[in-house]
Design a protein around this motif. Structure first.
Motif, short mmCIF file in Angstrom:
data_model
loop_
_atom_site.label_atom_id
_atom_site.label_comp_id
_atom_site.label_asym_id
_atom_site.label_seq_id
_atom_site.Cartn_x
_atom_site.Cartn_y
_atom_site.Cartn_z
N LEU A 358 -61.49 -4.02 19.50
CA LEU A 358 -60.98 -2.69 19.17
C LEU A 358 -59.57 -2.59 19.71
O LEU A 358 -59.32 -2.97 20.86
N VAL A 359 -58.65 -2.07 18.90
CA VAL A 359 -57.26 -1.91 19.32
C VAL A 359 -56.87 -0.45 19.16
O VAL A 359 -56.97 0.11 18.07
N GLN A 360 -56.45 0.18 20.26
CA GLN A 360 -55.94 1.54 20.21
C GLN A 360 -54.46 1.52 20.53
O GLN A 360 -54.05 1.01 21.58
N LEU A 361 -53.64 2.08 19.63
CA LEU A 361 -52.19 2.09 19.78
C LEU A 361 -51.72 3.43 20.35
O LEU A 361 -52.47 4.41 20.40
N LEU A 362 -50.45 3.47 20.74
CA LEU A 362 -49.91 4.68 21.37
C LEU A 362 -49.91 5.88 20.44
O LEU A 362 -49.93 7.03 20.90
N ASP A 363 -49.87 5.65 19.11
CA ASP A 363 -49.88 6.77 18.18
C ASP A 363 -51.29 7.26 17.88
O ASP A 363 -51.49 8.16 17.05
N GLY A 364 -52.30 6.69 18.54
CA GLY A 364 -53.67 7.14 18.37
C GLY A 364 -54.46 6.42 17.30
O GLY A 364 -55.62 6.77 17.06
N ARG A 365 -53.87 5.42 16.67
CA ARG A 365 -54.63 4.67 15.67
C ARG A 365 -55.61 3.74 16.37
O ARG A 365 -55.24 2.97 17.26
N LEU A 366 -56.87 3.82 15.96
CA LEU A 366 -57.93 2.97 16.50
C LEU A 366 -58.44 2.08 15.38
O LEU A 366 -58.83 2.57 14.31
N SER A 367 -58.45 0.77 15.60
CA SER A 367 -58.86 -0.18 14.58
C SER A 367 -59.89 -1.15 15.15
O SER A 367 -59.83 -1.51 16.33
N ARG A 368 -60.83 -1.52 14.30
CA ARG A 368 -61.76 -2.59 14.65
C ARG A 368 -61.37 -3.83 13.86
O ARG A 368 -61.35 -3.80 12.63
N VAL A 369 -61.03 -4.89 14.58
CA VAL A 369 -60.55 -6.12 13.98
C VAL A 369 -61.64 -7.17 14.11
O VAL A 369 -62.21 -7.35 15.19
N GLU A 370 -61.90 -7.86 13.01
CA GLU A 370 -62.91 -8.92 13.04
C GLU A 370 -62.28 -10.26 12.70
O GLU A 370 -61.27 -10.34 12.00
N ILE A 371 -62.90 -11.31 13.24
CA ILE A 371 -62.50 -12.67 12.90
C ILE A 371 -63.27 -13.08 11.65
O ILE A 371 -64.50 -13.04 11.62
N ILE A 372 -62.52 -13.43 10.60
CA ILE A 372 -63.13 -13.82 9.33
C ILE A 372 -63.54 -15.27 9.35
O ILE A 372 -64.59 -15.67 8.88
N ARG A 373 -62.67 -16.10 9.90
CA ARG A 373 -63.00 -17.53 10.00
C ARG A 373 -62.27 -18.12 11.20
O ARG A 373 -61.32 -17.56 11.71
#
Length: 373
Positions: A358-373
């Motif tokens: 999970l990555v939360q940036l200073l502007d408040g965007r929260l993203s879930r990043v997955e490894i595809i391969r």
């Protein structure tokens, strides 16, 4: 009549203009992607400066907050389960256990919300605010305050169980380094450069060790704070600080295994049989956990204001000032994966989840990043 004021202003401006310019971020070069990443889900937690705020996970839920006072609970697909505005500025990040979500406010309150529906469970006043996330178990919640106090409170009522007044030297920025809880031991790196291992249940000190020594004449030169939590693995603990040292200790008794001089404010990561540090200028270096021998150095991300490093599957992950998530090969330090998760800075360490982060940036965007391969 006004000439002395004008001259004074000119002197101040001249002093400002003589300050060293901030180096430009190193331009990103093409990489050979060996790891493919995908931002599978993303949401906005609201604008404003989210400095220090990071999400937390427990079981199948993600808790997060915005500086504006919104507290969220999501499932692992970032589908919102509830959202509550506590109408206070949140500065200390988020913790979550099986029953509650905890946040610390700028008014020095610990607020606990029901994990089930977001209802207020309790709100207690703290000695001062906290710039790092609380740490929660199912029975306790720990808060490290800016005035050098460590508190353990009951997770269901907020009643104080124990607290310590840290023996600080007054050097450094109080409350900088997050805490690490491992096997009922709470590791706290104080801003004087002292790391202490506390028994979580009672607050008894197992051991303490000075891992950084303040140096220099000016207050800036004497700062030894860190934004990286102590990294604990295999009965070892690694620390790194600004303008001072990187240290590896025996987590059982605090015995110093080795140390070396490095300016590594973002912190250290103990993994892959090595201690990997992110230096303040963005240089990333790895050292053998056994001998402290240098293994590799990567300067491709210099001056990109990197986050603390974390383990992402079989790689080392950092986020930069443009919201780029970079993955490095722990064997040689080469960049093997990259993904743009947003246009703002990633000041806090990504939070590891299954098959990604999970990555939360200073502007408040929260993203879930997955490894595809």
């Amino acid at each position: 009549m006004h000439r002395p004021l004008i001259l004074g202003a000119m002197i101040v401006l001249a002093g400002c203009s003589s300050a060293p310019e901030k180096p430009d971020p190193t331009p990103l070069e093409r990489i050979t992607e060996k790891v493919e990443l995908d931002a599978v889900e993303s949401t906005s937690l609201g604008g404003g400066d989210q400095t220090g705020l990071s999400p937390a996970t427990n079981g199948e839920v993600i808790a997060a907050a915005s500086a504006g006072g919104d507290v969220y609970l999501f499932n692992m697909n970032l589908k919102e389960q509830w959202n509550v505005d506590i109408e206070q500025t949140i500065v200390g990040g988020v913790a979550v256990n099986q029953d509650a979500v905890f946040v610390v406010t700028s008014d020095a309150n610990l607020v606990a919300l029901s994990r089930a529906n977001g209802e207020l469970l309790f709100e207690v006043a703290l000695p001062s605010s906290s710039m790092v996330p609380p740490v929660a178990t199912d029975t306790q919640v720990f808060v490290k305050t800016q005035i050098g106090r460590l508190l353990a409170l009951k997770a269901d009522t907020g009643e104080t169980i124990w607290f310590e007044e840290a023996r600080e030297t007054g050097v450094g920025i109080r409350g900088g380094a997050p805490m690490t809880l491992e096997s009922d031991v709470l590791y706290v790196l104080w801003e004087s450069g002292r790391i202490v291992a506390y028994q979580a249940e009672s607050g008894r000190i197992f051991w303490e060790r000075q891992v950084a020594v303040s140096r220099g004449r000016s207050p800036l030169e004497r700062i030894v704070d860190s934004k990286g939590a102590p990294s604990v693995r295999n009965n070892l603990v690694a620390t790194a600080t600004r303008n001072a040292q990187v240290s590896l200790l025996d987590a059982r008794n605090g015995q110093l295994m080795w140390s070396l001089d490095a300016d590594a404010y973002p912190g250290a990561l103990l993994a892959f049989n090595a201690v990997t540090i992110v230096e303040t200028d963005g240089t990333i270096s790895a050292y053998s956990a056994q001998s402290s021998e240098s293994l590799w150095t990567n300067e491709a991300l210099k001056y990109r204001e990197l986050s603390p490093p974390v383990v992402v599957a079989d790689s080392i992950g950092v986020v930069d000032l443009e919201g780029e998530l970079h993955l490095l090969d722990p064997v040689n330090g080469s960049i093997v994966g990259r993904l743009d998760v947003g246009g703002d800075k990633g000041k806090v360490a990504p939070v590891v989840v299954q098959n990604g982060v999970l990555v939360q940036l200073l502007d408040g965007r929260l993203s879930r990043v997955e490894i595809i391969r």
